[in-house]
Design an enzyme around this catalytic site. Structure first.
Site, PDB file in Angstrom:
ATOM      1  N   GLU A 152      12.786  -9.526   1.115  1.00 14.38           N
ATOM      2  CA  GLU A 152      11.955  -8.413   1.591  1.00 14.38           C
ATOM      3  C   GLU A 152      12.764  -7.121   1.483  1.00 14.38           C
ATOM      4  O   GLU A 152      13.950  -7.096   1.839  1.00 14.38           O
ATOM      5  CB  GLU A 152      11.565  -8.675   3.054  1.00 14.38           C
ATOM      6  N   TYR A 166      11.584   8.353   0.856  1.00 23.58           N
ATOM      7  CA  TYR A 166      11.439   7.237  -0.082  1.00 23.58           C
ATOM      8  C   TYR A 166      12.099   7.478  -1.442  1.00 23.58           C
ATOM      9  O   TYR A 166      11.980   6.643  -2.333  1.00 23.58           O
ATOM     10  CB  TYR A 166       9.955   6.916  -0.273  1.00 23.58           C
ATOM     11  N   ALA A 197       3.169  -0.999   4.745  1.00 27.11           N
ATOM     12  CA  ALA A 197       2.605  -1.020   6.112  1.00 27.11           C
ATOM     13  C   ALA A 197       2.130  -2.409   6.522  1.00 27.11           C
ATOM     14  O   ALA A 197       2.111  -2.733   7.724  1.00 27.11           O
ATOM     15  CB  ALA A 197       1.468  -0.014   6.216  1.00 27.11           C
ATOM     16  N   ASN A 210       8.033  -5.677  -1.087  1.00 29.96           N
ATOM     17  CA  ASN A 210       7.976  -4.611  -0.090  1.00 29.96           C
ATOM     18  C   ASN A 210       6.511  -4.542   0.350  1.00 29.96           C
ATOM     19  O   ASN A 210       5.692  -3.932  -0.339  1.00 29.96           O
ATOM     20  CB  ASN A 210       8.437  -3.273  -0.671  1.00 29.96           C
ATOM     21  N   ARG A 250      12.941   4.415  12.664  1.00 26.45           N
ATOM     22  CA  ARG A 250      11.681   5.171  12.634  1.00 26.45           C
ATOM     23  C   ARG A 250      10.823   4.809  13.862  1.00 26.45           C
ATOM     24  O   ARG A 250      11.351   4.343  14.866  1.00 26.45           O
ATOM     25  CB  ARG A 250      10.971   4.888  11.301  1.00 26.45           C
ATOM     26  N   PRO A 257       0.782  -1.230   0.000  1.00 31.75           N
ATOM     27  CA  PRO A 257       0.000   0.000   0.000  1.00 31.75           C
ATOM     28  C   PRO A 257       0.819   1.287   0.000  1.00 31.75           C
ATOM     29  O   PRO A 257       1.817   1.404   0.712  1.00 31.75           O
ATOM     30  CB  PRO A 257      -0.835  -0.106   1.278  1.00 31.75           C
ATOM     31  N   ASN A 258       0.357   2.204  -0.834  1.00 33.94           N
ATOM     32  CA  ASN A 258       0.874   3.573  -0.968  1.00 33.94           C
ATOM     33  C   ASN A 258       2.171   3.669  -1.759  1.00 33.94           C
ATOM     34  O   ASN A 258       2.597   4.778  -2.086  1.00 33.94           O
ATOM     35  CB  ASN A 258       1.031   4.252   0.406  1.00 33.94           C
ATOM     36  N   HIS A 280      12.788  -2.876   2.324  1.00 36.93           N
ATOM     37  CA  HIS A 280      12.228  -1.630   2.854  1.00 36.93           C
ATOM     38  C   HIS A 280      13.134  -0.496   2.410  1.00 36.93           C
ATOM     39  O   HIS A 280      14.347  -0.541   2.650  1.00 36.93           O
ATOM     40  CB  HIS A 280      12.110  -1.669   4.377  1.00 36.93           C
ATOM     41  N   ARG A 291       5.616  12.046  -3.429  1.00 39.18           N
ATOM     42  CA  ARG A 291       5.578  12.671  -2.103  1.00 39.18           C
ATOM     43  C   ARG A 291       6.684  12.057  -1.251  1.00 39.18           C
ATOM     44  O   ARG A 291       7.162  10.963  -1.519  1.00 39.18           O
ATOM     45  CB  ARG A 291       4.219  12.414  -1.420  1.00 39.18           C
TER      46      ARG A 291
HETATM   47  O1  CA2 Z   1      10.527   1.805   3.924  1.00 43.95           O
HETATM   48  C1  CA2 Z   1       9.679   1.139   3.327  1.00 43.95           C
HETATM   49  O2  CA2 Z   1       9.865   0.683   2.197  1.00 43.95           O
HETATM   50  C2  CA2 Z   1       8.304   0.898   3.951  1.00 43.95           C
HETATM   51  O3  CA2 Z   1       7.923  -0.450   3.650  1.00 43.95           O
HETATM   52  C3  CA2 Z   1       7.375   1.898   3.306  1.00 43.95           C
HETATM   53  C4  CA2 Z   1       5.954   1.885   3.911  1.00 43.95           C
HETATM   54  C5  CA2 Z   1       6.005   1.973   5.431  1.00 43.95           C
HETATM   55  O4  CA2 Z   1       4.695   1.799   5.950  1.00 43.95           O
HETATM   56  C6  CA2 Z   1       6.924   0.936   6.034  1.00 43.95           C
HETATM   57  O5  CA2 Z   1       6.962   1.122   7.429  1.00 43.95           O
HETATM   58  C7  CA2 Z   1       8.321   1.054   5.467  1.00 43.95           C
HETATM   59  C8  CA2 Z   1       5.136   3.088   3.405  1.00 43.95           C
HETATM   60  C9  CA2 Z   1       5.088   3.240   1.934  1.00 43.95           C
HETATM   61  C10 CA2 Z   1       4.464   4.556   1.611  1.00 43.95           C
HETATM   62  O6  CA2 Z   1       5.010   5.024   0.423  1.00 43.95           O
HETATM   63  C11 CA2 Z   1       4.828   6.330   0.095  1.00 43.95           C
HETATM   64  C12 CA2 Z   1       5.613   6.801  -0.935  1.00 43.95           C
HETATM   65  C13 CA2 Z   1       5.491   8.114  -1.317  1.00 43.95           C
HETATM   66  C14 CA2 Z   1       4.588   8.934  -0.687  1.00 43.95           C
HETATM   67  C15 CA2 Z   1       3.812   8.462   0.351  1.00 43.95           C
HETATM   68  C16 CA2 Z   1       3.926   7.142   0.737  1.00 43.95           C
END
Ligand code: CA2
Length: 145
Positions: free
Chosen positions: A99, A24, A78, A75, A108, A11-12, A101, A19
């Protein structure tokens, strides 16, 4: 070497590059997937790149991978921190699982420190930015060789 590698993003991650670049990076998911497809092809594999915001969809794709893929890069975003369903689906997959991240989840919030998926992952790449995906593919290819 032949066969398919699944690249699964949770997700996301469809928002990558749009963003929060400080967390990221600036690459979009399409750019990352295109680069990985080239890297996979050079190693003799086809890449199937998929992203979903829905847990059940990710579970369905992992189940498809049982018949269709040699290895998985995931990946779970969340869902890493919540999903026993994704963990169980990965336990039913026989090939290597890496996996990824993008951010350093250990640096974090405390709720990001634990990943259920890591119990099944053969390797976990954390905090290497989006180049973590290329590193994951390298490791997967080495395991499949
Ligand atoms: O660090 C990572 O790759 C995470 O898997 C990213 C997840 C987060 O919930 C994990 O704790 C760590 C969140 C991905 C959200 O991605 C976005 C990218 C751009 C803008 C907003 C969100």
């Amino acid at each position: 070497m032949t066969g398919k590698i699944y690249l699964l993003n949770g997700p996301n991650l469809n928002l990558l590059g749009q963003r929060q670049p400080e967390l990221y990076g600036a690459d979009t998911l399409e750019e990352i997937a295109a680069r990985l497809a080239v890297q996979a092809q050079a190693a003799g594999f086809a890449l199937r790149a998929l992203q979903s915001n829905h847990e059940g969809q990710l579970v369905d794709w992992i189940q498809e991978a049982r018949q269709d893929a040699r290895g998985i890069i995931i990946n779970p975003a969340a869902y890493s921190h919540t999903s026993i369903a994704i963990l169980d689906a990965l336990y039913a997959f026989d090939g290597p699982v890496i996996e990824v991240h993008i951010s350093d989840i250990h640096a974090r919030e405390a709720f990001r420190h634990h990943s259920y998926v890591s119990a099944r992952a053969d390797e976990v790449i954390i905090g290497q930015g989006t180049r973590g995906y290329a590193m994951a593919l390298e490791k997967l290819v080495a395991r499949l060789a």
